[in-house]
Design a protein around this motif. Structure first.
Motif, short mmCIF file in Angstrom:
data_model
loop_
_atom_site.label_atom_id
_atom_site.label_comp_id
_atom_site.label_asym_id
_atom_site.label_seq_id
_atom_site.Cartn_x
_atom_site.Cartn_y
_atom_site.Cartn_z
N PHE A 75 0.81 -1.22 0.00
CA PHE A 75 0.00 0.00 0.00
C PHE A 75 0.84 1.27 0.00
CE2 PHE A 75 0.42 -1.64 4.33
CZ PHE A 75 0.98 -0.55 4.98
N GLY A 76 2.16 1.15 0.00
CA GLY A 76 3.01 2.33 -0.03
C GLY A 76 4.39 2.06 0.52
N VAL A 77 5.12 3.12 0.84
CA VAL A 77 6.48 2.97 1.38
C VAL A 77 6.64 3.86 2.61
CG1 VAL A 77 7.46 2.43 -0.87
CG2 VAL A 77 7.43 4.79 -0.10
N PHE A 78 7.47 3.38 3.55
CA PHE A 78 7.78 4.16 4.74
C PHE A 78 9.12 4.85 4.53
CE2 PHE A 78 4.63 1.23 6.37
CZ PHE A 78 3.89 2.03 7.22
N VAL A 79 9.13 6.15 4.78
CA VAL A 79 10.32 6.96 4.55
C VAL A 79 10.79 7.56 5.88
CG1 VAL A 79 11.23 9.01 3.39
CG2 VAL A 79 9.62 7.52 2.20
N ASP A 80 12.07 7.38 6.18
CA ASP A 80 12.69 7.94 7.37
C ASP A 80 13.02 9.41 7.09
OD1 ASP A 80 14.17 8.69 9.54
OD2 ASP A 80 15.72 7.17 9.33
N VAL A 105 4.29 7.13 2.66
CA VAL A 105 3.92 7.64 1.34
C VAL A 105 2.99 6.61 0.74
CG1 VAL A 105 4.70 8.38 -0.93
CG2 VAL A 105 6.15 8.79 1.06
N HIS A 106 1.69 6.91 0.72
CA HIS A 106 0.73 5.96 0.16
C HIS A 106 1.00 5.78 -1.33
CE1 HIS A 106 -3.24 4.43 -1.17
NE2 HIS A 106 -3.23 3.86 0.02
N VAL A 107 0.62 4.61 -1.85
CA VAL A 107 0.89 4.31 -3.26
C VAL A 107 0.32 5.38 -4.18
CG1 VAL A 107 -1.18 2.86 -3.51
CG2 VAL A 107 0.80 2.46 -4.99
N SER A 108 -0.79 6.00 -3.77
CA SER A 108 -1.40 7.04 -4.60
C SER A 108 -0.60 8.34 -4.59
CB SER A 108 -2.83 7.32 -4.13
OG SER A 108 -2.83 7.80 -2.79
N ARG A 145 -0.64 6.47 -12.52
CA ARG A 145 -1.08 5.34 -11.72
C ARG A 145 0.09 4.39 -11.45
NH1 ARG A 145 -5.49 2.24 -10.31
NH2 ARG A 145 -5.18 -0.01 -10.37
N VAL A 146 0.23 3.96 -10.19
CA VAL A 146 1.30 3.05 -9.78
C VAL A 146 0.68 1.75 -9.28
CG1 VAL A 146 3.24 2.67 -8.22
CG2 VAL A 146 2.83 4.96 -9.17
N ASP A 147 1.03 0.64 -9.91
CA ASP A 147 0.51 -0.66 -9.49
C ASP A 147 1.29 -1.20 -8.30
OD1 ASP A 147 -1.50 -0.82 -11.44
OD2 ASP A 147 -0.03 -1.44 -12.94
N LYS A 148 2.63 -1.09 -8.36
CA LYS A 148 3.48 -1.57 -7.28
C LYS A 148 4.48 -0.48 -6.91
CE LYS A 148 5.06 -4.96 -9.65
NZ LYS A 148 5.91 -6.11 -10.04
N PRO A 149 4.64 -0.22 -5.60
CA PRO A 149 5.61 0.79 -5.18
C PRO A 149 7.02 0.53 -5.72
CG PRO A 149 4.19 0.24 -3.34
CD PRO A 149 3.86 -0.73 -4.46
N SER A 150 7.37 -0.76 -5.87
CA SER A 150 8.70 -1.10 -6.36
C SER A 150 8.93 -0.65 -7.80
CB SER A 150 8.93 -2.61 -6.25
OG SER A 150 7.93 -3.33 -6.95
N ASP A 151 7.85 -0.27 -8.50
CA ASP A 151 7.99 0.26 -9.86
C ASP A 151 8.56 1.68 -9.83
OD1 ASP A 151 6.95 -2.06 -10.90
OD2 ASP A 151 4.90 -1.28 -11.07
#
Length: 390
Positions: A204-209, A217-220, A226-232
């Motif tokens: 659903f997103g990534v955590f940033v220090d 940071v939510h995927v949106s 549009r982002v399907d996967k945060p790793s993209d």
């Protein structure tokens, strides 16, 4: 249990088991040390009674001339056997001290004496154990570098009967992190732009220090498209610029955005899409009142149901399907409202008009080449030609 009493050197004649007396080291051997306690013969400290921790050599712990308190644990005058313990005295005072520190949540400091299976051993007056899971906040594969290292610790569990003391360095680090987080939460404000490091990836997103505290940071909020996967978009360890969207001090949550720090796709829309231009697009969504067509990454315009075809359409699905590529004409562009109005019907009408103009042009050209009056129709012309060839 026999009551303990402190006995001075002048009271040596009354020494008995359980007494705590002052001792001076007179001789150091491989597995024991001899001490003068003011008695008629020297006392013996076995290597196992020197310290709560394992001792390799007696000389590692004591030297001739050292003075300290010991507890009498065995006395046999017939055999001139007097056994005393340095460890027992240290442990008695340490248990009480550690119990007070545990109740108060006080931080202590100790040096790692041994690296053993499952964790670390420290000397806190008694043998203290730090389980591997309580050493750091992160996973540590090899603890070999920790020997001799001084660690700040909290007592988390004690059992005097089992001679067990469990300590945690991780608890200290977590308290520090929590205090730091509260400090940052008090200072941070929505709208701030900060530098951070991607710590963890989720679906659903990534955590940033952002300096000792993690924000989501939510995927949106990763990118304008549009982002399907945060790793993209990002990976762990990436340095990123983020904008603070919201701060929930009570629940210790911070909402961040990466896309808000970047120029949005609508920034250049006015220059790239002019009213009257025809562009290619992809049908993204069908709704009851029309279809949304993506004409550029992150840019969707609406084709109203009345602009789908040059005939009456009851539902957009009669003519279009999601994923279909279409040509659309730009009717209106309002970047500040992130709105583009599009038309498929206008493109079709333009084609029909162009085809009609082309047909008329061909007709005129044909008539001119055959010296026919401009008002003569093709039907009349061909009928006339037919008569000529009879």
């Amino acid at each position: 249990m026999m009551e303990e009493t402190n006995v001075s050197l002048t009271d040596a004649a009354t020494v008995s088991v359980g007494d705590v007396v002052k001792a001076t080291v007179t001789k150091v051997e491989d597995k024991q040390a001899l001490v003068d306690v003011g008695y008629k013969y020297d006392g013996l400290i076995p290597i196992s009674e020197l310290s709560p921790l394992h001792v390799e050599k007696v000389s590692d712990v004591v030297a001739v001339g050292d003075t300290f308190e010991v507890k009498v644990i065995k006395l046999n005058d017939e055999k001139e056997e007097l056994v005393v313990s340095k460890k027992a005295v240290a442990m008695e005072s340490s248990w009480e001290d550690l119990e007070q520190k545990m109740q108060a949540g006080e931080i202590i400091e100790a040096v790692v004496k041994e690296v053993v299976k499952g964790g670390l051993v420290v000397d806190v007056g008694v043998r203290g154990f730090i389980p591997a899971s309580m050493v750091e906040r992160h996973f540590v594969e090899d603890f070999s570098d920790y020997k001799g290292k001084s660690l700040t610790l909290k007592v988390v569990e004690m059992d005097k009967e089992k001679n067990k003391v469990i300590l945690s360095h991780k608890a200290v680090l977590e308290d520090e992190a929590k205090n730091q987080k509260q400090s940052i939460l008090e200072k941070i404000q929505p709208g701030q732009v900060l530098e951070g490091t991607v710590q963890r990836m989720t679906d659903f997103g990534v955590f940033v220090d952002i300096g000792g505290v993690d924000g989501l940071v939510h995927v949106s909020e990763l990118a304008w498209n549009r982002v399907d996967k945060p790793s993209d978009v990002v990976k762990e360890g990436d340095k990123v610029t983020v904008k603070v969207l919201k701060v929930d001090k009570e629940n210790e949550r911070i909402g961040l955005s990466i896309k808000e720090t970047q120029a949005g796709p609508w920034a250049k829309v006015a220059d790239e899409f002019k009213a009257g231009s025809v562009v290619k697009g992809t049908v993204k969504r069908l709704v009851s009142f029309g279809a949304f067509v993506e004409v550029a990454p992150g840019i969707e315009g609406l084709v109203h149901i009345s602009q789908i075809a040059n005939r009456r359409v009851n539902t957009p699905g009669e003519v279009l399907k999601e994923g279909q590529e279409v040509q659309v004409k730009v009717l209106d562009v309002v970047p500040q409202e992130q709105r583009i109005s599009l038309s498929i019907r206008a493109v079709e009408e333009d084609r029909e008009e162009q085809a009609e103009r082309a047909s008329k042009k061909e007709q005129q050209q044909f008539q001119q080449e055959n010296n026919q009056p401009m008002g003569v129709t093709l039907g009349e012309l061909f009928a006339d030609l037919k008569d000529k060839f009879k």
